[in-house]
Design an enzyme around this catalytic site. Structure first.
Site, PDB file in Angstrom:
ATOM      1  N   GLY A  74     -25.290  30.978 -55.885  1.00 54.11           N
ATOM      2  CA  GLY A  74     -24.365  30.407 -56.330  1.00 54.11           C
ATOM      3  C   GLY A  74     -24.669  29.032 -57.086  1.00 54.11           C
ATOM      4  N   GLU A 104     -22.623  26.166 -60.198  1.00 55.90           N
ATOM      5  CA  GLU A 104     -21.901  25.104 -59.415  1.00 55.90           C
ATOM      6  C   GLU A 104     -22.153  23.579 -59.853  1.00 55.90           C
ATOM      7  OE1 GLU A 104     -21.660  25.961 -55.040  1.00 55.90           O
ATOM      8  OE2 GLU A 104     -21.834  28.198 -55.786  1.00 55.90           O
ATOM      9  N   GLU A 161     -18.864  29.931 -37.136  1.00 55.71           N
ATOM     10  CA  GLU A 161     -18.626  28.602 -36.350  1.00 55.71           C
ATOM     11  C   GLU A 161     -17.301  28.729 -35.961  1.00 55.71           C
ATOM     12  OE1 GLU A 161     -20.768  25.980 -39.496  1.00 55.71           O
ATOM     13  OE2 GLU A 161     -18.978  24.638 -38.532  1.00 55.71           O
ATOM     14  N   HIS A 165     -34.918  26.366 -47.824  1.00 48.98           N
ATOM     15  CA  HIS A 165     -34.884  24.994 -47.126  1.00 48.98           C
ATOM     16  C   HIS A 165     -35.985  24.023 -47.308  1.00 48.98           C
ATOM     17  CE1 HIS A 165     -31.751  27.204 -44.967  1.00 48.98           C
ATOM     18  NE2 HIS A 165     -31.132  26.083 -45.294  1.00 48.98           N
TER      19      HIS A 165
END
Ligand code: GLN
Ligand code: ZN
Length: 758
Positions: free
Chosen positions: A433, A485, A606, A695
């Site tokens: 995205g 985005e 979560e 990352h």
């Protein structure tokens, strides 16, 4: 007298002073001494504000430069051997090396602290792990507090929780076996604290809120028998869940008091009040440390009075848990709407609530009459406010039927139609995205916010970014494109700002890990979408290319989990309200001609409750909310979802139940191991296991990605497979992004040829 106390105070600073000091220190712009001075100043301010709020026992040792578990690792001398700590005091360099890695060693692992958004540094254990007091920091802080005239209640993480939350670095060894080595060091710490004149030690055992087996529970008995009689009094604290199943065991422990969380688990009071030992205090967590709502003080007061009837002066008044998970001070919010502000309480305000309750208990209800009625009034106004209740939303909720949560046809039918419509190659390539959020984008957004950049100019700047992203993706040769985005600051805030029912704070920061903080929006009312949120951007992106552009939304569970939620209705209801708003957006996107729509749910896992017995219920409503948001479209509209960094294996049926046509997940760091569960489970829909880790700036080789993809093909039918990175690319730079994606597309093409000729 019933005492008031606090379990822990946010350490980051009302204006994130600690964050700024840490980051300046890490950049090398201030010295060790300057960092320590800022830390000491913050501790001092925090102690004083707690004392001035009327708290009797003030926590010391709850402060940390990075994390409270890491503090314990330093105090207990449990630095992993790979860091070569020797026999010296564990100083700042080693402390930060453990947290953040250094040139020789990767950082220790970090993971979520129970069901909060805080992350702790996971202790590493092996057969050779031994303990010693290796840091004098805690003792210095005790002295610091005493100098300021603060009477400290020292906070430690208990031995059971410390071991439980750690991990074994090699198989064939059980970390609980370290308990006999650990306990003498805890004892030494307690003895040393006694000699410093510390009367009470709060020893946190939140692990008791989890499903512990008997070996661990027996460990608890062993531990506290061994820690008995050091001269300090122990208050064993539990929070985040009920511990009523352990009540008998806890009452028998040779400690001087227990703390229970009566906000999460009010039902556990009675079992503790029954036959509560006469030599112990019972601390009652009656002010919710996990949310931002002002209490109706009459309710906790009633609970306290009931306990007082049985225990008399042996009750203590406290927040349910440490206030670490709550913003610091509501007074700093100058922009917040006055009506809503009156409904809220941050840490400082919550401590005042605790103190008022303490006064009520000790001096009688009449002495707090004014505060009591004001709080009840505020709560009543909140309950009745038209800003909370939106009849349109409630009517829609009432009218929801089973069909609203189902696609028209089953996946197999949809898949055929979608393949016909999009004509994508085998192993289609896409991204998650976001594309790099460059300094220019951030500057434009900041300038727009400040009013320095007009709406039109901002729109043009963002459109230019979208154009750039589309062109780059076409050059790279991706199959399904995204708009990138650029216009989004944050995946929750962006949507929250456009929905009714959300407010945002200026300073409502909570620590996520180390110096990282998040500012969760506050969900206060029925969620309603007044108008389309993303359609113009995506439509513009689609107008630039013949390839399909994927619409990009944040899902209801993530919108919920990353916000402060209402305490006046179940989370499941709020989730459904958000789901309806997203559903409308999905339908609007479809109407605008967007054929592929992704609804991100990185926080899906979560939301799992701490106790396994509560999982099924959560998974049921969470998957339903997702389906409500995603199922308003035609069969040939393709719904994607994305989840990052998740252990999926134990929730695969729920993930299948979400019925997204395509799910993209993180798998590259586990070398596709996370994928095997999907294979064994025979996951029915399509799936894009991430082939490279976003990352780090490292550009992986095409060979590496090819290997991972081939591995994936052994587990999942290639006809079901997509090719994509692990997660969004917003934190990366363009050069490495383009290089990595080119290699990724190359790997997919190679494998297509291989499969075609095989
Ligand atoms: N679409 C989001 C992005 O790419 C997803 C982020 C996430 O999973 N946390 O940035
Ligand atoms: Zn992700």
């Amino acid at each position: 007298m019933a005492l008031t106390h606090n379990l822990g105070f946010p350490r980051i600073g009302a204006r994130r002073e600690l964050k700024h000091a840490l980051e300046t220190y890490w950049r090398g712009d201030i010295s060790n001494g300057q960092l320590q001075a800022t830390a000491a100043e913050l501790r001092k301010q925090h102690w004083i504000v707690q004392r001035d709020s009327g708290i009797d026992l003030i926590p010391v040792g709850d402060f940390a430069l990075y994390d409270q578990m890491l503090n314990m690792t330093a105090l207990l001398g449990a630095a992993p051997t790979r860091f070569d700590a020797g026999n010296d005091e564990i100083g700042l360099d080693l402390y930060f090396a453990m947290a953040r890695g250094n040139t020789n060693q990767p950082a220790m692992e970090m993971t979520k602290w129970f069901d909060t958004n805080y992350h702790y540094i996971v202790p590493e254990f092996d057969v050779h792990t031994r303990f010693r007091i290796a840091s004098s920091q805690l003792f210095k802080e005790v002295a610091e507090a005493k100098t300021l005239g603060i009477s400290p209640k020292v906070v430690l993480i208990g031995p059971l929780t410390y071991l439980y939350l750690g991990k074994e670095t090699k198989p064939g060894f059980n970390r609980l076996d370290l308990l006999p080595h650990l306990l003498p060091v805890y004892r030494d710490i307690l003895v040393q604290l006694t000699s410093l004149g510390v009367e009470w030690v709060q020893i946190d055992e939140p692990a008791l809120a989890l499903d512990l087996d008997d070996t661990w529970l027996n460990g608890l008995d062993r531990a506290y028998t061994a820690l008995h009689g050091t001269g300090t009094k122990l208050l064993l604290t539990t929070y985040f869940e009920a511990v009523d199943t352990h009540a008998a065991r806890l009452k028998k422990l040779p400690v001087n008091g227990l703390h229970i969380d009566l906000c999460r688990a009010p039902q556990q009071l009675d079992i503790f009040l029954t036959d509560y030992p006469t030599d112990k205090v019972l601390s009652l967590g009656v002010i919710d440390g996990r949310n931002v709502w002002r209490a109706d003080l009459a309710q906790p007061l009633a609970i306290l009075s009931r306990a007082q009837l049985v225990l008399g002066e042996r009750i203590w008044v406290a927040p349910s848990c440490s206030l670490l998970h709550c913003p610091v001070d509501l007074e700093l919010e100058t922009q917040l709407d006055g009506e809503i502000k009156n409904w809220l309480a941050f840490s400082v305000q919550k401590l005042k609530e605790v103190s008022i309750l303490g006064q009520g208990v000790n001096q009688g209800e009449h002495t707090i009459h004014e505060a009591l009625t004001a709080s009840t009034q505020a709560r009543k106004e909140r309950a009745q406010s038209p800003r909370i209740h939106n009849p349109v939303v409630q009517e829609r909720l009432q009218g929801l039927s089973k069909d609203n949560g189902r696609r028209v046809s089953p996946f197999a039918t949809r898949q055929v139609l979608q393949h016909q419509r999009f004509q994508l190659p085998l192993l289609p390539t896409t991204t998650i995205g976001s594309f790099p959020q460059t300094p220019e984008i951030r500057q434009a957004r900041a300038a727009h916010r400040k009013g320095e950049l007009g709406n039109l100019q901002y729109l043009e700047a963002m459109r230019a970014e979208i154009l750039l992203a589309i062109r780059k993706q076409e050059e790279i040769g991706l199959d399904v494109l995204v708009h990138g985005e650029a216009e989004r600051n944050d995946m929750v805030e962006y949507f929250g700002e456009q929905l009714w029912g959300y407010v945002f704070t200026e300073n409502g920061w909570v620590q996520s890990y180390g110096s990282r903080c998040v500012k969760p929006p506050i969900l206060y009312g029925d969620v309603y979408r007044p108008e389309a949120m993303t359609v113009d951007w995506i439509r513009y992106a689609q107008s630039l290319t013949a390839k399909p552009v994927k619409g990009m939304l944040t899902g209801p569970i993530t919108m919920l989990m990353w916000s402060f939620v209402r305490d006046d209705q179940p989370r499941s209801v709020t989730a459904l309200q958000i789901a309806l708003a997203i559903r409308d957006e999905v339908i609007d996107l479809e109407r605008a001609g967007i054929g592929i729509i992704q609804i991100d749910e990185p926080a899906f896992r979560e939301g799992l409750p701490l106790k396994k017995s509560d999982w099924a219920e959560y998974l049921r409503w969470a998957a339903t909310a997702f389906r409500i948001s995603s199922s308003g479209v035609k069969d040939d509209t393709q719904i994607h979802t994305h989840m990052c960094y998740s252990e999926f294996n134990d929730i695969l049926p729920a993930i299948a139940d979400m019925d997204a046509d395509v799910i993209t997940i993180e798998t590259s760091r586990s070398r596709m191991e996370l994928l095997s569960g999907f294979g064994q489970f025979r996951y029915p829909n399509e799936i894009g296991p991430g082939v490279y880790d976003i990352h780090s700036p490292r550009v992986p080789g095409a060979g590496e990605m090819l290997e991972l993809l081939e591995k994936a093909c052994h587990v999942i039918n290639p006809r079901q497979l997509w090719v994509n990175p692990d997660c969004g690319l917003k934190t990366r730079g363009w050069p490495e992004t383009v290089a990595a994606l080119e290699k990724m597309v190359g790997a997919a093409r190679l494998l297509r040829t291989k499969l075609a000729t095989a």
